[in-house]
Design an enzyme around this catalytic site. Structure first.
Site, short mmCIF file in Angstrom:
data_model
loop_
_atom_site.label_atom_id
_atom_site.label_comp_id
_atom_site.label_asym_id
_atom_site.label_seq_id
_atom_site.Cartn_x
_atom_site.Cartn_y
_atom_site.Cartn_z
N ILE A 615 0.82 -1.21 0.00
CA ILE A 615 0.00 0.00 0.00
C ILE A 615 0.86 1.27 0.00
CG2 ILE A 615 -2.12 -0.94 1.02
CD1 ILE A 615 -1.06 -0.01 3.76
N GLY A 621 11.63 0.54 3.16
CA GLY A 621 11.11 -0.60 2.40
C GLY A 621 9.62 -0.41 2.12
N LYS A 638 5.21 -2.20 7.94
CA LYS A 638 6.35 -1.56 7.28
C LYS A 638 7.48 -2.56 7.28
CE LYS A 638 5.98 3.38 8.21
NZ LYS A 638 6.68 4.53 8.78
N ASP A 731 9.36 15.80 12.01
CA ASP A 731 9.11 15.63 10.58
C ASP A 731 7.61 15.68 10.30
OD1 ASP A 731 9.65 15.23 7.95
OD2 ASP A 731 10.04 13.08 8.12
P1 ADP Z 1 8.62 5.71 5.93
O1 ADP Z 1 8.49 6.29 7.28
O2 ADP Z 1 9.43 4.48 5.86
O3 ADP Z 1 8.98 6.69 4.86
P2 ADP Z 1 5.86 6.05 5.69
O4 ADP Z 1 5.42 6.06 7.10
O5 ADP Z 1 5.97 7.35 5.02
O6 ADP Z 1 7.17 5.21 5.52
O7 ADP Z 1 4.92 5.13 4.84
C1 ADP Z 1 4.93 5.09 3.45
C2 ADP Z 1 3.52 5.00 2.94
O8 ADP Z 1 2.93 3.78 3.41
C3 ADP Z 1 2.65 6.12 3.50
O9 ADP Z 1 2.71 7.25 2.69
C4 ADP Z 1 1.29 5.48 3.43
O10 ADP Z 1 0.72 5.59 2.15
C5 ADP Z 1 1.57 4.03 3.73
N1 ADP Z 1 1.36 3.74 5.16
C6 ADP Z 1 2.27 3.83 6.12
N2 ADP Z 1 1.76 3.48 7.31
C7 ADP Z 1 0.47 3.17 7.10
C8 ADP Z 1 -0.59 2.76 7.95
N3 ADP Z 1 -0.43 2.56 9.26
N4 ADP Z 1 -1.80 2.54 7.38
C9 ADP Z 1 -1.97 2.72 6.07
N5 ADP Z 1 -1.01 3.10 5.22
C10 ADP Z 1 0.20 3.34 5.72
#
Ligand code: ADP
Length: 871
Positions: A615, A621, A638, A731
């Site tokens: 998603i 990753g 994640k 952030d």
């Molecule tokens: P990172 O911190 O590794 O960069 P993110 O937290 O930005 O990752 O997550 C990347 C993408 O994954 C987010 O933009 C979102 O679309 C999706 N995502 C992350 N966490 C969730 C969650 N708990 N529920 C639904 N989608 C999520």
């Protein structure tokens, strides 16, 4: 044979003239040359005087007092000055010589002229007489012819005349008699002239010319004498071996000879005499490590995962340097004892040009012993470092190397100007090169069992130690342990064995060391985990024992496992042995295993998570929608790319560590982490709307002011909660918020978060979300919750601009510049004035003037209430 007899001929006379001309020319040439020499000598004298003066100038310094070298030098310069004076004097004398030569030349010119005139004079008389003889002869012939004709005529008349008289005959007779008289007179004159000529010629040849030549010879010779004298004089004034010069040279030699190396520094040493210097102290400045207690210790080498390779390389370098020194010394000693010419050349090459053989030999010996000493010192110094490094590396032994990196001081998240867009960074790699042991353990799952089907008991023979809250392992293999206080969910431990290591409750997978340390609180607490170093998987036993000790399980050639004691076929057996025997893991550490510490509630088993669909993409990753087998709960997971370095993996888990403690509807919830094996994962509540930024952009048309304000309130609520927990997000941005189906916003992405009131970043400011970051954080690295307030203002702006990029069209640095000069973004279209006012407050340059989240929440909440009431 003199001139008088040898040079009488006309040709000789002419040659003598030519010779005198040549002599005069030579004299001129000599004069010019001597003049030039005098001039040169004068100039040389002037230069020499200048040299002497110059030389005297540079030795004025007091530092050279008492120096024999200086004294000699001064005397030498004085003598040079004397030499200059002598040169000058001689040059002046040469000028006098030149004058003399001039006079001589003039006299010679006169003498030549006189000779020429005299010669011409005596030659002229002879020539005249010769001419006279010729003329007289011609006259004689003429008169003779006339006489002959008149006589013939007279005889004719006489014979013919009958009377022997007559006028005619008388006339003819008269004429004949006259002619006869003339002939006789001419004859006599001719005779006289010949006689005179004979006399003159004889005199010319025998008296006058020899006399003239004789005289000329003596004149010439006297000139030569004068000439020689002049030349002698000239030579004498150029004679550098003259006594005067010899004396000067003698004085120079004496004074230079007076230089005595052993006396040279007598006065100097006396003057500067001090007692021997005390050794310089080099001390580790303890203040350098005041702020990093424990990590670095004064004057002690730090051996950790960051330094071990470096230390080993350094050790190798140093060891080879020591060897090098030793070899050089050997060569040198060989040479001293009459070694090879190669060594010979290399050692004394500098002295080989010295003319003084004895001195050169002494110098070369001296140099050799100095070089030898230098090499010995070098060897000793390097050996000291070798010993130090060896000692430090030995200290660690089979203990796992501590982590040298302080996670709290690094910022490695990648930010791109307009939000996260890390497509390039992502990798689809699915295999980890460093999973050797773990994969093997998994593969051998059923075989590598604790008991190996032999029904061994794990009951401690000694009295069990009191348990602590962290020793929550179920009673089982580690008998007499306090029953686990928390549910382990679906992860059950069976008393009988036959399960892989990663299923053991006390096996914590790749749980980072920081977490491990947090779990081990009392002496004897232990757990087993996996770590990857240099792409090699290592199984580590972590024990709390006078601090924390980490022992790497050693693998024997036969594939068995051991520490310092006997080897075992499985890691479980090895751990059981340590536990039951109560023997220290290593003699040096003395660490004894007392209580296994089992996995925490949030340490989920990787196998409990079923990944369904991707998603999103995160920094570390992919993000998946997943299901927990045990609870059938839909979750977001994640994942952390297996290929990422350890350091990054630790950072990845940082988010889990932070989130673990929070429980708020506007903060994304942590369900657990999976660190049992790769890939490590963070399991979170699934927020169905995904990223707020994408949501805003996708739904830009359907969003009402009320919904936007609601989003702002949610975010403020979440942030108020975080502020109350002293958590600085660092952030906050639309890209890092999630939105659920009810438009409720949840703060997410805690990768950069810090649990501190104020956080100062000392390095790694490069990858910062500049457009979201407060000026004081950008400029001074100072982070507080008020920095989050600034970012919140930008988040509000993003919400009302429906996902626009802040400071659009400006680069990070341009935006930064403009903000520093007071620029603030204009209000997005259709933003309520109060909300824009709030944004501006959040962007106050002075952090203290910004509202706290509590106030923000109240303002937004009140505005929403007012709006709701107005409808
Ligand atoms: P990172 O911190 O590794 O960069 P993110 O937290 O930005 O990752 O997550 C990347 C993408 O994954 C987010 O933009 C979102 O679309 C999706 N995502 C992350 N966490 C969730 C969650 N708990 N529920 C639904 N989608 C999520």
């Amino acid at each position: 044979m003199g001139f008088s007899s040898a040079l009488q001929s006309r040709a000789a006379h002419e040659a003598l003239i030519v010779r005198q001309d040549a002599e005069l020319r030579l004299m001129e040439t000599m004069k010019r040359s001597i003049q030039m020499k005098a001039k040169c000598d004068k100039e040389y004298a002037i230069s020499l005087t200048a040299v002497a003066q110059q030389g005297l100038k540079i030795d004025r310094a007091d530092e050279m007092q008492g120096s024999l070298i200086t004294k000699s030098w001064r005397s030498y310069l004085d003598e040079l000055d004397q030499q200059a004076k002598q040169f000058k004097f001689n040059a002046e004398q040469l000028e006098v010589v030149c004058d003399k030569l001039s006079h001589l030349s003039q006299d010679k010119r006169k003498a030549r002229k006189a000779y020429q005139e005299e010669h011409a004079k005596i030659a002229a008389r002879l020539n005249h007489l010769s001419d006279e003889v010729v003329r007289k002869k011609t006259e004689y012939q003429k008169h003779l012819e006339g006489y002959k004709a008149l006589r013939t005529r007279f005889e004719e008349h006489y014979i013919k005349a009958p009377s022997r008289s007559g006028r005619k005959l008388d006339d003819v007779r008269d004429k004949y008699q006259k002619a006869c008289r003339k002939l006789h007179l001419t004859h006599n004159e001719y005779v006289l002239s010949i006689t005179e000529a004979i006399e003159v010629e004889k005199d010319f040849r025998t008296v006058l010319l020899p006399g003239l030549l004789e005289h000329q010879q003596s004149v010439q010779e006297s000139f030569i004498l004068l000439w020689r004298n002049i030349l002698q004089e000239a030579a004498q004034y150029g004679d550098l071996t003259a006594d005067k010069y010899k004396e000067i040279q003698k004085r120079i030699d004496t004074v230079i000879g007076g230089i005595n190396p052993t006396e040279e520094y007598g006065e100097f040493t006396e003057k500067h005499k001090t007692s021997p210097t005390s050794p310089m102290l080099f001390q580790f400045d303890e203040t350098l490590i005041e702020d990093i207690p424990g990590k670095l210790q004064s004057s002690t080498l730090t051996v950790d995962n960051l330094t071990v390779d470096w230390l080993r390389n350094r050790l190798q370098e140093l060891e080879s340097a020591v060897k090098d020194c030793q070899e050089k010394q050997l060569k040198m000693i060989e040479h001293v004892n009459g070694g090879s010419p190669v060594a010979n050349g290399s050692i004394i090459s500098n002295g080989s040009n010295t003319s003084n053989g004895i001195q050169s030999n002494k110098d070369s010996q001296c140099r050799q012993s100095k070089d030898l000493n230098a090499l010995r010192c070098q060897e000793k110094q390097k050996q000291k470092l070798v010993d130090m490094i060896k000692c430090a590396l030995n200290e660690v032994g089979c203990e796992e190397l501590p982590s040298g990196c302080d996670d709290h001081l690094t910022l490695e998240q990648t930010f791109i100007e307009n939000g996260y867009n890390n497509e390039q960074q992502r990798s689809n790699s699915t295999s980890s090169p460093g999973l050797g042991i773990m994969n093997e353990l998994m593969r051998r799952g059923g075989v590598l069992t604790l008991l190996r089907g032999r029904g061994r008991h794990f009951k401690r023979k000694s009295t069990p130690q009191p348990t602590t809250p962290t020793t929550r392992c179920r009673q089982g293999r580690f008998n007499k342990l306090q029953p686990r206080s928390q549910s382990l969910g679906s992860l059950s431990i069976s008393l009988s064995t036959n399960r892989p290591l990663y299923e053991e409750e006390w096996f914590h997978g790749v749980l980072p060391r920081e977490e491990v340390v947090r779990l081990l609180n009392n002496d004897g607490d232990f757990l087993v985990r996996e770590t990857i170093r240099n792409e090699e998987s290592q199984i580590v036993l972590s024990v709390c024992w006078n601090g924390h000790k980490h022992f790497i399980v050693q693998t024997t050639g036969e594939g068995n496992f051991r520490f310092e004691g006997p080897p075992f076929a499985s890691i479980q057996e090895l751990i059981m042995h340590q536990y039951h025997s109560e023997l220290p893991v290593t003699v040096k550490s003395g660490a004894i295993l007392r209580r296994p510490v089992c996995r925490e509630r949030w340490e989920l088993s990787n196998d409990d998570v079923v990944l369904l669909e991707r998603i999103g993409r995160g920094n570390f990753g992919d993000v998946y929608k997943a299901k927990l087998k045990s609870t059938k709960l839909d979750v977001a997971v994640k994942t952390c790319r297996m290929t990422l370095p350890d350091e990054q993996k630790r950072k990845f888990l940082q988010e889990g560590r932070i989130l673990k403690q929070y429980d708020h509807p506007n903060i994304v919830k942590l369900i657990g982490i999976c660190v049992q094996k790769q890939p490590i994962m963070i399991v979170m509540e699934l927020v169905l709307g995904g990223s707020l930024l994408t949501y805003l952009r996708k739904n830009s048309n359907g969003l009402s002011n009320r919904q936007q304000m609601g989003m702002c309130r949610d975010a403020a609520a979440g942030m108020r909660y975080l502020e109350s927990k002293n958590c600085i997000h660092r952030d906050l941005a639309a890209r890092n918020c999630l939105v659920d189906l009810e438009h409720s916003v949840k703060i997410s992405d805690f990768g950069m978060s810090r649990e501190e009131e104020e956080y100062i970043v000392s390095d790694g400011m490069k990858q910062i979300p500049v457009k979201w970051t407060a000026p004081e954080a950008l400029n001074f690295g100072k982070y507080t919750s008020l920095c989050d307030v600034w970012s919140y203002g930008i988040l509000m702006w993003e919400i009302f601009s429906k996902g626009d990029t802040p400071y659009s069209g400006m680069s990070n640095s341009r935006a930064r510049e403009r903000i520093d000069t007071g620029y603030r973004m204009p209000t997005p279209e259709n933003t309520p004035a109060e909300m824009y006012r709030l944004m501006l407050k959040c962007w106050a340059a002075d952090a203290e003037s910004r509202p706290h989240f509590d106030e923000i929440y109240n303002v937004v909440d009140a505005l929403i209430l007012r709006l709701d009431n107005s409808h």
